[in-house]
Design a protein around this motif. Sequence first.
Motif, PDB file in Angstrom:
ATOM      1  N   GLN A 225       0.824  -1.206   0.000  1.00 22.93           N
ATOM      2  CA  GLN A 225       0.000   0.000   0.000  1.00 22.93           C
ATOM      3  C   GLN A 225       0.863   1.263   0.000  1.00 22.93           C
ATOM      4  OE1 GLN A 225      -2.613  -0.453   3.368  1.00 22.93           O
ATOM      5  NE2 GLN A 225      -4.175  -1.564   2.183  1.00 22.93           N
ATOM      6  N   THR A 226       1.905   1.240   0.799  1.00 23.51           N
ATOM      7  CA  THR A 226       2.766   2.414   0.924  1.00 23.51           C
ATOM      8  C   THR A 226       3.613   2.649  -0.318  1.00 23.51           C
ATOM      9  OG1 THR A 226       2.908   2.080   3.317  1.00 23.51           O
ATOM     10  CG2 THR A 226       4.580   3.498   2.306  1.00 23.51           C
ATOM     11  N   ARG A 227       4.181   1.576  -0.858  1.00 27.97           N
ATOM     12  CA  ARG A 227       5.155   1.733  -1.943  1.00 27.97           C
ATOM     13  C   ARG A 227       4.537   1.748  -3.337  1.00 27.97           C
ATOM     14  NH1 ARG A 227      10.661  -1.458  -0.580  1.00 27.97           N
ATOM     15  NH2 ARG A 227      11.174  -0.342  -2.506  1.00 27.97           N
ATOM     16  N   VAL A 228       3.316   1.222  -3.471  1.00 25.03           N
ATOM     17  CA  VAL A 228       2.671   1.243  -4.785  1.00 25.03           C
ATOM     18  C   VAL A 228       2.024   2.602  -5.056  1.00 25.03           C
ATOM     19  CG1 VAL A 228       0.695   0.341  -6.094  1.00 25.03           C
ATOM     20  CG2 VAL A 228       2.314  -1.240  -5.060  1.00 25.03           C
ATOM     21  N   ALA A 229       1.633   3.306  -4.004  1.00 24.04           N
ATOM     22  CA  ALA A 229       0.931   4.592  -4.156  1.00 24.04           C
ATOM     23  C   ALA A 229       1.674   5.582  -5.068  1.00 24.04           C
ATOM     24  CB  ALA A 229       0.666   5.213  -2.789  1.00 24.04           C
ATOM     25  N   PRO A 230       2.981   5.827  -4.857  1.00 27.68           N
ATOM     26  CA  PRO A 230       3.666   6.780  -5.754  1.00 27.68           C
ATOM     27  C   PRO A 230       3.782   6.274  -7.194  1.00 27.68           C
ATOM     28  CG  PRO A 230       5.209   5.805  -4.169  1.00 27.68           C
ATOM     29  CD  PRO A 230       3.837   5.428  -3.729  1.00 27.68           C
ATOM     30  N   VAL A 231       3.834   4.958  -7.370  1.00 26.64           N
ATOM     31  CA  VAL A 231       3.872   4.396  -8.728  1.00 26.64           C
ATOM     32  C   VAL A 231       2.558   4.681  -9.437  1.00 26.64           C
ATOM     33  CG1 VAL A 231       4.171   2.307 -10.113  1.00 26.64           C
ATOM     34  CG2 VAL A 231       5.464   2.576  -7.981  1.00 26.64           C
ATOM     35  N   THR A 232       1.461   4.475  -8.707  1.00 24.50           N
ATOM     36  CA  THR A 232       0.136   4.741  -9.271  1.00 24.50           C
ATOM     37  C   THR A 232      -0.033   6.218  -9.593  1.00 24.50           C
ATOM     38  OG1 THR A 232      -0.791   2.924  -7.970  1.00 24.50           O
ATOM     39  CG2 THR A 232      -2.345   4.518  -8.854  1.00 24.50           C
ATOM     40  N   GLN A 233       0.461   7.083  -8.700  1.00 22.81           N
ATOM     41  CA  GLN A 233       0.360   8.521  -8.940  1.00 22.81           C
ATOM     42  C   GLN A 233       1.175   8.930 -10.156  1.00 22.81           C
ATOM     43  OE1 GLN A 233      -1.730  10.702  -7.424  1.00 22.81           O
ATOM     44  NE2 GLN A 233      -1.041  12.007  -9.087  1.00 22.81           N
ATOM     45  N   TYR A 234       2.354   8.352 -10.296  1.00 17.31           N
ATOM     46  CA  TYR A 234       3.210   8.612 -11.460  1.00 17.31           C
ATOM     47  C   TYR A 234       2.471   8.241 -12.753  1.00 17.31           C
ATOM     48  CZ  TYR A 234       7.043   7.764 -14.798  1.00 17.31           C
ATOM     49  OH  TYR A 234       7.844   7.744 -15.913  1.00 17.31           O
ATOM     50  N   LEU A 235       1.837   7.075 -12.749  1.00 13.73           N
ATOM     51  CA  LEU A 235       1.098   6.598 -13.918  1.00 13.73           C
ATOM     52  C   LEU A 235      -0.049   7.543 -14.260  1.00 13.73           C
ATOM     53  CD1 LEU A 235       0.433   4.417 -16.029  1.00 13.73           C
ATOM     54  CD2 LEU A 235      -0.847   3.213 -14.239  1.00 13.73           C
ATOM     55  N   LYS A 236      -0.804   7.952 -13.263  1.00 17.37           N
ATOM     56  CA  LYS A 236      -1.957   8.825 -13.511  1.00 17.37           C
ATOM     57  C   LYS A 236      -1.520  10.207 -14.011  1.00 17.37           C
ATOM     58  CE  LYS A 236      -5.155   6.588 -10.294  1.00 17.37           C
ATOM     59  NZ  LYS A 236      -5.946   6.717  -9.057  1.00 17.37           N
TER      60      LYS A 236
END
Length: 599
Positions: A203-214
């Motif tokens: 949850q903590t480490r995937v969040a910035p990846v998802t934000q980068y993608l969006k």
Amino acid sequence: MKQLKLTGFVFFLFFVTESLTLPAKPQDVDYFTSTQKYIEENVEYITIIAFAQYVQEATFEEMEMLTKDMKEYRDRCLADRTLPECAKLVNNVLQERFCAMEGLPQKYNFSHCCSKADFERRLCFFFNKKADVEFLPPFPTWDPEEKCQAYKNNRESFLNHYMYEVARRYPFVFATTLLTVATRFEEVAKPCCEEQYRVDCFQTRVAPVTQYLKTWSSYSKNVCGAYFKFGPKVLNSINVATLSQSLPKMNFKDLTSLVEVVSSIYDGCCEGDVVQCIRDMNKFMSHLCSKPVSNSSKIKECCEKKPLERDECIMNTSKEDRTKDLSLREAKFTDSKNVCQERDTDPDNFFTEFTYEYSRRHSDLSIPQLLRITNVYKDLLQNCCKTENPPDCYRHAEDKFNETTEKSLKMVQQECKRFRNLGKDGLKYHYLMSLTKIAPQLSTEELMFLAKRMVMALTTCCTQSGEFACVDNLVDSALGELCGVNLNRTINPAVDRCCRTNFAFRTPCFKDLKTDKTYVPPPTSQDLFTFHTDLCQAQNEELQRKKDRFLVNLVKRKPGLTDEKLLTLFTNVTLVVEKCCKAEGPEACFNEEGPKIDN
């Protein structure tokens, strides 16, 4: 993932082009060779991205069939590059292979595309992409234990599946961005699968990846939408303004040379040509790092690093500070007696230089605002150069520029004031209502997404010192998503006019829109206020989504109601849900209380 370390480097939101032929300069050979080797080694992942973005409905198994075919094609060409098929563009080969797969073109309604060839077929595939992906099932949410087991059992298949699921839901994201996302996801999965508390880790480490993608999804849709709707001239202006702000020390000649390289990217990346998009990046690195001193001291430091470190460094480089000897105005555009003659000699170059000079002097302004000022200057000269004394007319240009900026600044200040008065939730409800009223034809999910984007822009920017540029850039980006990429996207006459008339003034145009008068709402039936016990089981985020969905559907059914009346109904629904979920028989309570809400 094999060699998946080619970072999706982006320089101030722009990529650049690479010739398909071997480079002429010796220093470019390493770039070309390393890129070509990367493409050959990663044809599997490249095929996944291209196929999943073009044919979003296709199954993972069908994609694997095409991937196998493309790997065989690669092996044949590596063995004998003189084969006729090896001279074709890879994107054309991929589309040909798909069209040759028995039954698939018919199954996914691509027969009309497969009947075309080359450029026409490429555009046909592109215009079949669907930004609204509600037709796809929800993104798979695996339990961390299941996820980690799948990763350990078959790392390559697991990552292939992840890339497939992401690419089909983000059809306009540039391939380079998706490759970076895949790299970062593996960088999350590997350590998290070794952690005791895997859920928290993911949850903590995937969040910035998802934000980068969006973030990059929004960018790619915005810039490609501008490209297809307004053509290369508008994109050149965007690039000039952006690069001039970022590299104020660069001279005009070098900047225009760099802009040429930057602007030629969009044919490949916007049309989904994955291979061309990847190749395009290396030319930028070579071009940019060939003149690091004239560009930026920060860029120079990046260029001295190893290739992969260099790419990541450039991607994260901030704007160069404006030099102290650079005044806030360039006198040649307002004080010279020969402005009209210089404009008439070469209008494109003249206004490009104006955008360059104004942008490098005003790092506090947004990109749309810089383009608005260039538009205002063009209109001013068109009038002034017809008068008997043009210099006396255009010497007041700065007043016009300041007036335009002040108008845009007031709009931003009003939005930030609304944010401070309403708070995050109140602001969200405001945008859910206003966006639905001006574009009720959009799906509920898309309207919810756009409202979230607008709220994110204001919550991110309204507490910053540079709130004007921040808000204006992000709001314009959100509106770019509303306008979409495809030329054939139509919403309603008023929205279409704002999306297609003038890129620079898109935000002010939307600001003036009211409720769409052409929209005919569906019949209002009592089912709108019919609720069930599933609402009582919904928790936190899912409950909030259900409430947001209800508000959008309420506005679609009753677009003529004032915001105050809509919010009253919405509040009443919330109170009924709270009351009935506490009752001994929630269903009976809903049946009794629901019909009373709209009475």
